[in-house]
Design a protein around this motif. Structure first.
Motif, PDB file in Angstrom:
ATOM      1  N   LEU A  20       4.090   6.788 -14.596  1.00  0.00           N
ATOM      2  CA  LEU A  20       2.910   7.755 -15.018  1.00  0.00           C
ATOM      3  C   LEU A  20       3.662   8.353 -16.472  1.00  0.00           C
ATOM      4  CD1 LEU A  20       0.724   9.276 -14.998  1.00  0.00           C
ATOM      5  CD2 LEU A  20       1.972  11.234 -13.512  1.00  0.00           C
ATOM      6  N   PRO A  21       5.287   8.849 -16.448  1.00  0.00           N
ATOM      7  CA  PRO A  21       5.756   8.791 -17.961  1.00  0.00           C
ATOM      8  C   PRO A  21       5.428   8.251 -18.903  1.00  0.00           C
ATOM      9  CG  PRO A  21       7.147   9.772 -16.026  1.00  0.00           C
ATOM     10  CD  PRO A  21       6.072   8.635 -15.744  1.00  0.00           C
ATOM     11  N   TYR A  57       0.742  -1.280   0.005  1.00  0.00           N
ATOM     12  CA  TYR A  57       0.040  -0.002   0.144  1.00  0.00           C
ATOM     13  C   TYR A  57       0.961   1.283   0.069  1.00  0.00           C
ATOM     14  CZ  TYR A  57      -4.039  -2.901   1.196  1.00  0.00           C
ATOM     15  OH  TYR A  57      -4.995  -3.905   0.837  1.00  0.00           O
ATOM     16  N   VAL A  58       1.983   1.033   0.497  1.00  0.00           N
ATOM     17  CA  VAL A  58       2.880   2.274   0.583  1.00  0.00           C
ATOM     18  C   VAL A  58       3.701   2.452  -0.568  1.00  0.00           C
ATOM     19  CG1 VAL A  58       4.820   3.216   1.940  1.00  0.00           C
ATOM     20  CG2 VAL A  58       3.117   2.199   3.145  1.00  0.00           C
ATOM     21  N   VAL A  59       4.088   1.390  -1.236  1.00  0.00           N
ATOM     22  CA  VAL A  59       4.716   1.449  -2.440  1.00  0.00           C
ATOM     23  C   VAL A  59       3.873   1.478  -3.724  1.00  0.00           C
ATOM     24  CG1 VAL A  59       6.408   0.038  -3.864  1.00  0.00           C
ATOM     25  CG2 VAL A  59       6.435  -0.232  -1.343  1.00  0.00           C
ATOM     26  N   TYR A  60       2.744   1.397  -3.761  1.00  0.00           N
ATOM     27  CA  TYR A  60       1.863   1.362  -4.929  1.00  0.00           C
ATOM     28  C   TYR A  60       1.959   3.114  -5.360  1.00  0.00           C
ATOM     29  CZ  TYR A  60      -2.179   1.175  -7.980  1.00  0.00           C
ATOM     30  OH  TYR A  60      -3.107   1.128  -8.842  1.00  0.00           O
ATOM     31  N   PRO A  61       1.619   3.985  -4.772  1.00  0.00           N
ATOM     32  CA  PRO A  61       1.872   5.121  -5.352  1.00  0.00           C
ATOM     33  C   PRO A  61       2.901   5.391  -5.905  1.00  0.00           C
ATOM     34  CG  PRO A  61       0.656   5.113  -2.943  1.00  0.00           C
ATOM     35  CD  PRO A  61       1.209   3.981  -3.037  1.00  0.00           C
ATOM     36  N   VAL A  62       4.150   4.893  -5.222  1.00  0.00           N
ATOM     37  CA  VAL A  62       5.366   5.280  -5.971  1.00  0.00           C
ATOM     38  C   VAL A  62       5.472   4.551  -7.086  1.00  0.00           C
ATOM     39  CG1 VAL A  62       7.711   5.048  -5.540  1.00  0.00           C
ATOM     40  CG2 VAL A  62       6.484   5.639  -3.579  1.00  0.00           C
ATOM     41  N   GLU A  63       4.749   3.440  -7.295  1.00  0.00           N
ATOM     42  CA  GLU A  63       4.964   2.778  -8.543  1.00  0.00           C
ATOM     43  C   GLU A  63       4.078   3.371  -9.613  1.00  0.00           C
ATOM     44  OE1 GLU A  63       3.599  -1.034  -7.973  1.00  0.00           O
ATOM     45  OE2 GLU A  63       5.450  -1.935  -6.885  1.00  0.00           O
TER      46      GLU A  63
END
Length: 296
Positions: A59-60, A48-54
């Motif tokens: 995104l690019p 859950y913590v790493v998902y936004p970072v992924e």
């Protein structure tokens, strides 16, 4: 001592010891992950913590794919639109040709229907050219001496008399329309039987009748047809319809204007009529009007 430089990386035994400890710890964590469930729960929590970072990291790449698909779709749509425009132009051209053929076919049916009213020989001729003189109403057709055309031969349309042949060549002939200033057609009022003379005015939609007496029984809407006098044209063919009757005091004749029943400035097909009075042989060629209005 300040002059002695310290090494950037410590290559002593402590570094090797740290490496060995990390390897052992990694192996222990892998074994614990396989045997203990508590680490699995911790890994799920860390996801859950790493998902936004992924998401931010990818995104690019996703944006690049989305823009590429957008530009690619736009280019394909432009190409498809261009092809559809070309096909539309071709279909419109074919439709125009189809409409033209349909109108021509309908006109030919009218001509054949007109020819069914006479027992004389008839033949369809096609318009080749027109006289460019604005005061002249003459046409060239694609039938000539080799087709049996003769001078003075009547030319009719689907709805009435059009004119007569005045010059015959080997393969083409010139037709003097009834609207030409040199043309005069003996006519009769089908309502009253009054004999008149319809003269051309140089305009394809107007004829003048100058021989109507002041008190003649002639009215707007009367149909004037060929009288057969002069034996140039067969009788009872529509010539024109009266559109205006004007009577001025002191003038012995009424001014009568008519509109030809045949559409002289339309279509490219006419009907040649082989007409010979019963008392004349078929080889006879009646005189025809010259350009200056005199008969020869």
């Amino acid at each position: 001592m300040s002059g002695i430089k310290q090494p950037l990386f410590n290559l002593g035994p402590a570094l090797h010891l740290k490496l060995v400890l990390l390897i052992v710890l990694s192996i222990a964590l892998m074994i614990a992950d396989q045997r203990l469930t508590i680490l699995r729960e911790a890994r799920k929590t860390l996801q859950y913590v790493v998902y936004p970072v992924e998401i931010l990291a990818s995104l690019p790449k996703r944006t690049g794919h989305l823009l590429g698909d957008t530009f690619s779709s736009h280019a394909q749509l432009l190409k498809i639109n261009h092809n559809l425009r070309q096909k539309n132009l071709l279909l419109q051209a074919k439709l125009q040709k189809f409409n033209a053929l349909s109108h021509e076919n309908a006109h030919l049916r009218q001509l054949l229907n007109a020819s069914s009213h006479t027992k004389a020989k008839v033949k369809i001729a096609h318009l080749v050219s027109i006289d460019l003189d604005p005061y002249s109403q003459r046409e060239m057709i694609n039938q000539g001496q080799h087709d049996g055309v003769y001078r003075g031969q009547p030319v009719i349309g689907a709805t009435g008399l059009m004119g007569q042949v005045i010059q015959v060549g080997p393969f083409n002939s010139q037709v003097l329309l009834i609207s030409d200033p040199a043309s005069s057609v003996p006519v009769i009022d089908t309502r009253t039987g009054l004999r008149l003379l319809a003269n051309g005015t140089g305009q394809p939609n107007t004829l003048n009748v100058r021989s109507a007496p002041y008190n003649a029984d002639i009215h707007t809407g009367d149909l004037l047809s060929t009288s057969g006098l002069g034996e140039r044209f067969p009788p009872q063919y529509p010539v024109c319809r009266v559109t205006k009757v004007e009577r001025k005091p002191g003038d012995p004749f009424a001014k009568v204007q008519c509109q030809p029943t045949a559409q002289l400035d339309r279509y490219r097909e006419v009907l040649l009529l082989w007409y010979y009075p019963s008392h004349k042989p078929s080889q006879s060629m009646p005189p025809f009007p010259h350009r200056n209005g005199k008969r020869q």
